[in-house]
Scaffold this motif. Structure first.
Motif, PDB file in Angstrom:
ATOM      1  N   ASP A   3      18.548  -6.002 -10.918  1.00  0.00           N
ATOM      2  CA  ASP A   3      19.895  -6.569 -10.919  1.00  0.00           C
ATOM      3  C   ASP A   3      20.892  -5.449 -10.665  1.00  0.00           C
ATOM      4  OD1 ASP A   3      20.613  -5.273 -13.313  1.00  0.00           O
ATOM      5  OD2 ASP A   3      20.246  -7.025 -14.542  1.00  0.00           O
ATOM      6  N   ASP A   4      22.145  -5.814 -10.513  1.00  0.00           N
ATOM      7  CA  ASP A   4      23.168  -4.831 -10.171  1.00  0.00           C
ATOM      8  C   ASP A   4      23.678  -4.045 -11.367  1.00  0.00           C
ATOM      9  OD1 ASP A   4      23.044  -5.553  -7.510  1.00  0.00           O
ATOM     10  OD2 ASP A   4      24.630  -7.050  -7.706  1.00  0.00           O
ATOM     11  N   ALA A   5      23.300  -4.418 -12.569  1.00  0.00           N
ATOM     12  CA  ALA A   5      23.885  -3.793 -13.746  1.00  0.00           C
ATOM     13  C   ALA A   5      22.893  -2.928 -14.524  1.00  0.00           C
ATOM     14  CB  ALA A   5      24.467  -4.867 -14.658  1.00  0.00           C
ATOM     15  N   SER A   6      21.883  -3.548 -15.102  1.00  0.00           N
ATOM     16  CA  SER A   6      20.996  -2.817 -16.009  1.00  0.00           C
ATOM     17  C   SER A   6      19.788  -2.199 -15.319  1.00  0.00           C
ATOM     18  CB  SER A   6      20.546  -3.736 -17.146  1.00  0.00           C
ATOM     19  OG  SER A   6      19.866  -4.855 -16.624  1.00  0.00           O
ATOM     20  N   GLY A   7      19.667  -2.365 -14.028  1.00  0.00           N
ATOM     21  CA  GLY A   7      18.549  -1.759 -13.325  1.00  0.00           C
ATOM     22  C   GLY A   7      17.472  -2.742 -12.965  1.00  0.00           C
ATOM     23  N   GLY A   8      16.533  -2.964 -13.885  1.00  0.00           N
ATOM     24  CA  GLY A   8      15.486  -3.897 -13.531  1.00  0.00           C
ATOM     25  C   GLY A   8      14.364  -3.968 -14.529  1.00  0.00           C
ATOM     26  N   TRP A   9      13.341  -4.685 -14.133  1.00  0.00           N
ATOM     27  CA  TRP A   9      12.143  -4.898 -14.920  1.00  0.00           C
ATOM     28  C   TRP A   9      10.971  -4.512 -14.031  1.00  0.00           C
ATOM     29  CZ3 TRP A   9      16.330  -7.889 -14.273  1.00  0.00           C
ATOM     30  CH2 TRP A   9      17.064  -8.241 -15.419  1.00  0.00           C
ATOM     31  N   ASP A  10      10.201  -3.524 -14.475  1.00  0.00           N
ATOM     32  CA  ASP A  10       9.084  -3.056 -13.659  1.00  0.00           C
ATOM     33  C   ASP A  10       7.898  -2.726 -14.547  1.00  0.00           C
ATOM     34  OD1 ASP A  10       9.976  -0.735 -14.873  1.00  0.00           O
ATOM     35  OD2 ASP A  10      10.402   0.323 -13.025  1.00  0.00           O
ATOM     36  N   GLY A  11       6.834  -2.262 -13.930  1.00  0.00           N
ATOM     37  CA  GLY A  11       5.623  -1.935 -14.663  1.00  0.00           C
ATOM     38  C   GLY A  11       4.758  -0.982 -13.872  1.00  0.00           C
ATOM     39  N   LYS A  12       3.477  -0.964 -14.179  1.00  0.00           N
ATOM     40  CA  LYS A  12       2.561   0.014 -13.587  1.00  0.00           C
ATOM     41  C   LYS A  12       1.654  -0.537 -12.498  1.00  0.00           C
ATOM     42  CE  LYS A  12      -0.804  -0.788 -17.185  1.00  0.00           C
ATOM     43  NZ  LYS A  12      -1.684  -0.274 -18.184  1.00  0.00           N
ATOM     44  N   ASN A  13       1.778  -1.810 -12.161  1.00  0.00           N
ATOM     45  CA  ASN A  13       0.897  -2.447 -11.170  1.00  0.00           C
ATOM     46  C   ASN A  13       1.573  -2.438  -9.807  1.00  0.00           C
ATOM     47  OD1 ASN A  13      -1.260  -3.641 -13.078  1.00  0.00           O
ATOM     48  ND2 ASN A  13       0.687  -4.231 -13.993  1.00  0.00           N
ATOM     49  N   GLY A  14       1.058  -1.624  -8.898  1.00  0.00           N
ATOM     50  CA  GLY A  14       1.696  -1.436  -7.600  1.00  0.00           C
ATOM     51  C   GLY A  14       1.479  -2.571  -6.615  1.00  0.00           C
ATOM     52  N   PHE A  15       2.585  -3.026  -6.034  1.00  0.00           N
ATOM     53  CA  PHE A  15       2.580  -4.016  -4.959  1.00  0.00           C
ATOM     54  C   PHE A  15       3.602  -3.586  -3.921  1.00  0.00           C
ATOM     55  CE2 PHE A  15       0.783  -6.601  -8.318  1.00  0.00           C
ATOM     56  CZ  PHE A  15      -0.107  -7.439  -7.663  1.00  0.00           C
ATOM     57  N   CYS A  16       3.434  -4.071  -2.713  1.00  0.00           N
ATOM     58  CA  CYS A  16       4.362  -3.781  -1.626  1.00  0.00           C
ATOM     59  C   CYS A  16       5.536  -4.768  -1.667  1.00  0.00           C
ATOM     60  CB  CYS A  16       3.669  -3.904  -0.266  1.00  0.00           C
ATOM     61  SG  CYS A  16       2.225  -2.846  -0.058  1.00  0.00           S
ATOM     62  N   VAL A  17       6.731  -4.258  -1.333  1.00  0.00           N
ATOM     63  CA  VAL A  17       7.914  -5.107  -1.201  1.00  0.00           C
ATOM     64  C   VAL A  17       8.654  -4.701   0.066  1.00  0.00           C
ATOM     65  CG1 VAL A  17       8.183  -5.475  -3.686  1.00  0.00           C
ATOM     66  CG2 VAL A  17       9.435  -3.630  -2.579  1.00  0.00           C
ATOM     67  N   ALA A  18       9.427  -5.623   0.594  1.00  0.00           N
ATOM     68  CA  ALA A  18      10.250  -5.368   1.775  1.00  0.00           C
ATOM     69  C   ALA A  18      11.715  -5.458   1.373  1.00  0.00           C
ATOM     70  CB  ALA A  18       9.941  -6.381   2.870  1.00  0.00           C
ATOM     71  N   GLU A  19      12.569  -4.825   2.144  1.00  0.00           N
ATOM     72  CA  GLU A  19      13.998  -4.862   1.867  1.00  0.00           C
ATOM     73  C   GLU A  19      14.664  -6.119   2.415  1.00  0.00           C
ATOM     74  OE1 GLU A  19      16.078  -1.277   2.835  1.00  0.00           O
ATOM     75  OE2 GLU A  19      14.483  -0.020   2.052  1.00  0.00           O
ATOM     76  N   THR A  20      13.956  -6.885   3.211  1.00  0.00           N
ATOM     77  CA  THR A  20      14.515  -8.096   3.798  1.00  0.00           C
ATOM     78  C   THR A  20      14.767  -9.147   2.715  1.00  0.00           C
ATOM     79  OG1 THR A  20      12.284  -8.929   4.214  1.00  0.00           O
ATOM     80  CG2 THR A  20      13.353  -7.722   6.006  1.00  0.00           C
ATOM     81  N   ASP A  21      15.496 -10.208   3.073  1.00  0.00           N
ATOM     82  CA  ASP A  21      15.807 -11.267   2.117  1.00  0.00           C
ATOM     83  C   ASP A  21      14.563 -11.988   1.623  1.00  0.00           C
ATOM     84  OD1 ASP A  21      18.502 -10.757   2.184  1.00  0.00           O
ATOM     85  OD2 ASP A  21      18.930 -12.285   3.681  1.00  0.00           O
ATOM     86  N   THR A  22      13.609 -12.228   2.507  1.00  0.00           N
ATOM     87  CA  THR A  22      12.356 -12.866   2.125  1.00  0.00           C
ATOM     88  C   THR A  22      11.196 -12.101   2.738  1.00  0.00           C
ATOM     89  OG1 THR A  22      12.375 -14.375   4.011  1.00  0.00           O
ATOM     90  CG2 THR A  22      13.410 -15.164   1.988  1.00  0.00           C
ATOM     91  N   PHE A  23      10.091 -12.093   2.026  1.00  0.00           N
ATOM     92  CA  PHE A  23       8.885 -11.440   2.543  1.00  0.00           C
ATOM     93  C   PHE A  23       7.652 -12.071   1.924  1.00  0.00           C
ATOM     94  CE2 PHE A  23       9.870  -8.992  -1.278  1.00  0.00           C
ATOM     95  CZ  PHE A  23       8.629  -8.823  -1.871  1.00  0.00           C
ATOM     96  N   GLN A  24       6.548 -11.908   2.612  1.00  0.00           N
ATOM     97  CA  GLN A  24       5.224 -12.271   2.123  1.00  0.00           C
ATOM     98  C   GLN A  24       4.275 -11.242   2.702  1.00  0.00           C
ATOM     99  OE1 GLN A  24       3.007 -15.940   3.351  1.00  0.00           O
ATOM    100  NE2 GLN A  24       3.346 -16.462   1.197  1.00  0.00           N
ATOM    101  N   ILE A  25       3.674 -10.435   1.836  1.00  0.00           N
ATOM    102  CA  ILE A  25       2.848  -9.308   2.265  1.00  0.00           C
ATOM    103  C   ILE A  25       1.441  -9.466   1.700  1.00  0.00           C
ATOM    104  CG2 ILE A  25       2.577  -6.813   2.214  1.00  0.00           C
ATOM    105  CD1 ILE A  25       5.658  -6.676   1.661  1.00  0.00           C
ATOM    106  N   ARG A  26       0.450  -9.436   2.577  1.00  0.00           N
ATOM    107  CA  ARG A  26      -0.951  -9.482   2.159  1.00  0.00           C
ATOM    108  C   ARG A  26      -1.434  -8.059   1.913  1.00  0.00           C
ATOM    109  NH1 ARG A  26      -3.173 -13.885   1.015  1.00  0.00           N
ATOM    110  NH2 ARG A  26      -2.268 -15.731   1.943  1.00  0.00           N
ATOM    111  N   GLY A  27      -2.099  -7.864   0.780  1.00  0.00           N
ATOM    112  CA  GLY A  27      -2.660  -6.565   0.435  1.00  0.00           C
ATOM    113  C   GLY A  27      -1.712  -5.721  -0.393  1.00  0.00           C
ATOM    114  N   ARG A  28      -2.303  -4.696  -1.054  1.00  0.00           N
ATOM    115  CA  ARG A  28      -1.538  -3.812  -1.932  1.00  0.00           C
ATOM    116  C   ARG A  28      -1.643  -2.359  -1.522  1.00  0.00           C
ATOM    117  NH1 ARG A  28      -3.481  -5.443  -7.912  1.00  0.00           N
ATOM    118  NH2 ARG A  28      -2.008  -3.818  -8.446  1.00  0.00           N
TER     119      ARG A  28
END
Length: 130
Positions: A75-100
């Motif tokens: 979010d724009d204020a407190s940062g976010g919620w994350d963890g230790k399990n790695g996944f790929c993300v894209a900067e686009t508005d929507t994404f669907q990525i196969r594989g890690r």
């Protein structure tokens, strides 16, 4: 006749069973959410869902078939919620990525997602809070 009318009324008022994976944002700030999961054939990450302050979004609309799901949210204020399990993300508005693996090699960012244990429920709601 009364019995038939009563049965019809009960059927009309019956709410269909809800199933799926829902995330609710209990903060005063808009949040963006990404989901990681095993879809039966491989690992998949998808996003972004925008959650209004105090709002919810259904990320999976069918009955859940896994015990563990993974979330990453910002979010724009407190940062976010994350963890230790790695996944790929894209900067686009929507994404669907196969594989890690090799996110950078495929032009994606790698983020740490936190694990959500649904206890093998058919539907589940995860809450994000400050």
């Amino acid at each position: 006749m009364r019995t038939a009318l009563a049965v019809l009324t009960m059927c009309a008022l019956a709410v269909p069973a809800q199933a799926g994976f829902k995330v609710c944002n209990r903060t005063p700030h808009e949040a963006k959410v990404a989901l990681g999961r095993f879809d039966g054939t491989g690992w998949l990450s998808e996003g972004w869902w925008s959650l209004a302050p105090k709002g919810c979004a259904v990320l999976i609309t069918h009955p859940l078939n896994s015990r563990y799901y993974y979330l990453y949210a910002i979010d724009d204020a407190s940062g976010g919620w994350d963890g230790k399990n790695g996944f790929c993300v894209a900067e686009t508005d929507t994404f669907q990525i196969r594989g890690r693996a090799d996110c950078a090699g495929h032009g994606y960012d790698r983020k740490g997602f936190f694990e959500v244990d649904t206890g093998q429920a058919r539907d589940y709601t995860q809450t994000l809070s400050d």
